[in-house]
Scaffold this motif. Structure first.
Motif, PDB file in Angstrom:
ATOM      1  N   VAL A   1     -88.321  25.510  58.613  1.00  0.00           N
ATOM      2  CA  VAL A   1     -89.118  26.419  57.874  1.00  0.00           C
ATOM      3  C   VAL A   1     -88.327  27.528  57.233  1.00  0.00           C
ATOM      4  O   VAL A   1     -88.743  28.681  56.919  1.00  0.00           O
ATOM      5  CB  VAL A   1     -90.258  26.969  58.873  1.00  0.00           C
ATOM      6  N   ALA A   2     -87.039  27.738  57.605  1.00  0.00           N
ATOM      7  CA  ALA A   2     -86.119  28.729  57.043  1.00  0.00           C
ATOM      8  C   ALA A   2     -86.300  29.321  55.666  1.00  0.00           C
ATOM      9  O   ALA A   2     -86.511  30.544  55.361  1.00  0.00           O
ATOM     10  CB  ALA A   2     -84.793  28.506  57.158  1.00  0.00           C
ATOM     11  N   PRO A   3     -86.735  28.341  54.444  1.00  0.00           N
ATOM     12  CA  PRO A   3     -87.003  28.962  53.352  1.00  0.00           C
ATOM     13  C   PRO A   3     -88.225  29.811  53.041  1.00  0.00           C
ATOM     14  O   PRO A   3     -88.260  30.644  52.177  1.00  0.00           O
ATOM     15  CB  PRO A   3     -87.163  27.603  52.312  1.00  0.00           C
ATOM     16  N   TYR A   4     -89.141  29.687  54.012  1.00  0.00           N
ATOM     17  CA  TYR A   4     -90.136  30.655  53.997  1.00  0.00           C
ATOM     18  C   TYR A   4     -89.785  32.071  54.334  1.00  0.00           C
ATOM     19  O   TYR A   4     -90.553  33.197  54.042  1.00  0.00           O
ATOM     20  CB  TYR A   4     -91.496  30.318  54.931  1.00  0.00           C
ATOM     21  N   GLY A   5     -88.810  32.339  55.159  1.00  0.00           N
ATOM     22  CA  GLY A   5     -88.457  33.414  55.618  1.00  0.00           C
ATOM     23  C   GLY A   5     -89.321  34.237  56.468  1.00  0.00           C
ATOM     24  O   GLY A   5     -89.240  35.649  56.474  1.00  0.00           O
ATOM     25  N   GLN A   6     -89.988  33.668  57.211  1.00  0.00           N
ATOM     26  CA  GLN A   6     -90.985  34.469  58.093  1.00  0.00           C
ATOM     27  C   GLN A   6     -90.997  34.052  59.358  1.00  0.00           C
ATOM     28  O   GLN A   6     -91.944  34.386  60.392  1.00  0.00           O
ATOM     29  CB  GLN A   6     -92.430  34.217  57.527  1.00  0.00           C
ATOM     30  N   GLY A   7     -89.888  33.521  59.984  1.00  0.00           N
ATOM     31  CA  GLY A   7     -89.995  33.275  61.450  1.00  0.00           C
ATOM     32  C   GLY A   7     -90.472  31.959  61.633  1.00  0.00           C
ATOM     33  O   GLY A   7     -91.395  31.307  60.948  1.00  0.00           O
TER      34      GLY A   7
ATOM     35  N   THR B   1     -79.826  34.969  61.855  1.00  0.00           N
ATOM     36  CA  THR B   1     -81.061  34.818  61.763  1.00  0.00           C
ATOM     37  C   THR B   1     -81.667  34.320  63.135  1.00  0.00           C
ATOM     38  O   THR B   1     -80.770  33.991  64.169  1.00  0.00           O
ATOM     39  CB  THR B   1     -80.975  33.698  60.729  1.00  0.00           C
ATOM     40  N   GLY B   2     -82.915  34.150  63.416  1.00  0.00           N
ATOM     41  CA  GLY B   2     -83.495  34.046  64.439  1.00  0.00           C
ATOM     42  C   GLY B   2     -83.308  32.427  64.827  1.00  0.00           C
ATOM     43  O   GLY B   2     -83.075  32.103  66.041  1.00  0.00           O
ATOM     44  N   THR B   3     -83.202  31.573  63.894  1.00  0.00           N
ATOM     45  CA  THR B   3     -82.743  30.193  64.162  1.00  0.00           C
ATOM     46  C   THR B   3     -81.418  30.051  64.560  1.00  0.00           C
ATOM     47  O   THR B   3     -81.057  29.502  65.580  1.00  0.00           O
ATOM     48  CB  THR B   3     -82.762  29.497  62.814  1.00  0.00           C
ATOM     49  N   ALA B   4     -80.393  30.784  64.031  1.00  0.00           N
ATOM     50  CA  ALA B   4     -79.221  30.859  64.732  1.00  0.00           C
ATOM     51  C   ALA B   4     -79.071  31.029  66.210  1.00  0.00           C
ATOM     52  O   ALA B   4     -78.428  30.664  66.910  1.00  0.00           O
ATOM     53  CB  ALA B   4     -78.220  31.533  63.771  1.00  0.00           C
ATOM     54  N   LEU B   5     -79.778  32.247  66.476  1.00  0.00           N
ATOM     55  CA  LEU B   5     -80.119  32.920  67.799  1.00  0.00           C
ATOM     56  C   LEU B   5     -80.561  31.728  68.735  1.00  0.00           C
ATOM     57  O   LEU B   5     -80.319  31.737  69.971  1.00  0.00           O
ATOM     58  CB  LEU B   5     -80.764  33.940  67.790  1.00  0.00           C
ATOM     59  N   LEU B   6     -81.675  31.318  68.125  1.00  0.00           N
ATOM     60  CA  LEU B   6     -82.044  30.207  69.044  1.00  0.00           C
ATOM     61  C   LEU B   6     -81.319  28.967  69.412  1.00  0.00           C
ATOM     62  O   LEU B   6     -81.383  28.591  70.412  1.00  0.00           O
ATOM     63  CB  LEU B   6     -83.498  29.450  68.406  1.00  0.00           C
ATOM     64  N   ALA B   7     -80.420  28.755  68.541  1.00  0.00           N
ATOM     65  CA  ALA B   7     -79.284  27.515  68.518  1.00  0.00           C
ATOM     66  C   ALA B   7     -78.536  28.050  69.770  1.00  0.00           C
ATOM     67  O   ALA B   7     -77.985  27.300  70.570  1.00  0.00           O
ATOM     68  CB  ALA B   7     -78.595  27.367  67.457  1.00  0.00           C
TER      69      ALA B   7
END
Length: 305
Positions: free
Chosen positions: A58-64, A2-8
């Protein structure tokens, strides 16, 4: 992934890159490029750290991150307390970074205004050095007071006693380089970061590394107009005279020469007398990499979780 994991990963990678860069010596061969790389790493770390907290929330929204934060403000009840706390932490961290940067800017501007007022009382011009103020003080001092329209270069009477005319000209060129390239603005984000993490050795080493690169960049600019030996000799004379600390909000010649080969003065003198710049294609590749590092978190903000 996910984008969040990549940001981490970007946040962790930026911190690791900064740690490695504090111990690097190749940066001395291309200080301007290294300064850009430092700025890119700092920006990437800040954006990625904020994005990681917001993205998890905001991951539950699934829209970045960007769309997710917008939906959060519209309907925060859709998230669990843990997710809401993560979003709040990300927003607070962002506000903290911005607030500390503004505090640093205001503090520097106030210090410069006070110092300009003091210079108007105790300093005077010299017809042999147009655009330079002479401070009647026995200690060695040479610094600049940056500004948009009222930049000033200041030398003390003690400086005029220990430097010859050619060495003095090299020092003045060095200080004018600080003014032209606005090195004060380069240092502001790093000084504000130290306000946030005053006990962090990593942040302290980072600020020391960038400050040294800024001095080297000014050395290189001065070397375009004066022989390197003149500035190198001036630095050694300054160090032997134990110059007075520069006033708050200014950039100037400080430091003492020691037997340690990694002391800033020794390093600067050695590179002035034996320059070894990196090839231009390599510098261009590094600038391209720095640009990618800086913009990557913004790209990841749009990747859905």
């Amino acid at each position: 992934m996910t984008g969040t994991a990549l940001l981490a990963l970007v946040a962790a990678g930026s911190a690791l890159g900064a740690h490695r860069l504090t111990h690097a010596r190749w940066t001395w061969r291309t200080p301007r490029t290294a300064i850009v790389l430092w700025q890119a790493l700092g920006l990437a770390w800040g954006l990625a750290s904020i994005g990681t907290l917001l993205g998890f929330g905001v991951a539950p929204y699934g829209q970045g991150v960007v769309v997710g934060v917008a939906r959060f403000f519209a309907d925060p009840q859709a998230l669990s307390p843990v997710r809401i706390a993560s979003v709040a932490a990300g927003l607070l961290f962002m506000l903290l970074l911005i607030a500390m940067l503004l505090v640093a800017i205001v503090g520097v501007f106030r210090a410069r205004r006070r110092h300009r007022a003091l210079l108007a009382l105790v300093a005077h011009g010299d017809p042999e050095m147009p655009g330079t103020l002479v401070l009647d003080h026995p200690a060695a001092a040479a610094y600049c007071v940056p500004g948009v329209r009222s930049s000033k270069v200041v030398v003390s009477a003690g400086t005029l006693e220990i430097l010859g005319p050619y060495e003095l000209a090299a020092v003045l060129d060095h200080e004018r380089a600080h003014v032209r390239e606005r090195h004060d603005l380069v240092l502001l984000p790093f000084t504000s970061l130290r306000r946030i993490f005053p006990q962090s050795r990593m942040v302290g080493r980072t600020l020391d590394a960038v400050e040294l690169l800024v001095e080297m960049a000014a050395d290189d600019r001065a070397r375009r107009h004066r022989p390197a030996k003149e500035l190198a000799t001036a630095l050694l004379r300054f160090a032997a005279a134990r110059p007075a600390p520069t006033p708050a909000g200014t950039l100037g010649a400080t430091g003492t020469a020691t037997a340690d080969e990694t002391s800033p003065i020794v390093v600067r003198v050695r590179r002035l007398l034996s320059p070894a710049p990196l090839p231009r294609p390599l510098r261009g590749a590094m600038l391209a990499g720095a640009t990618l590092v800086a913009v990557l978190p913004l790209i990841l903000y749009a990747i859905p979780a």
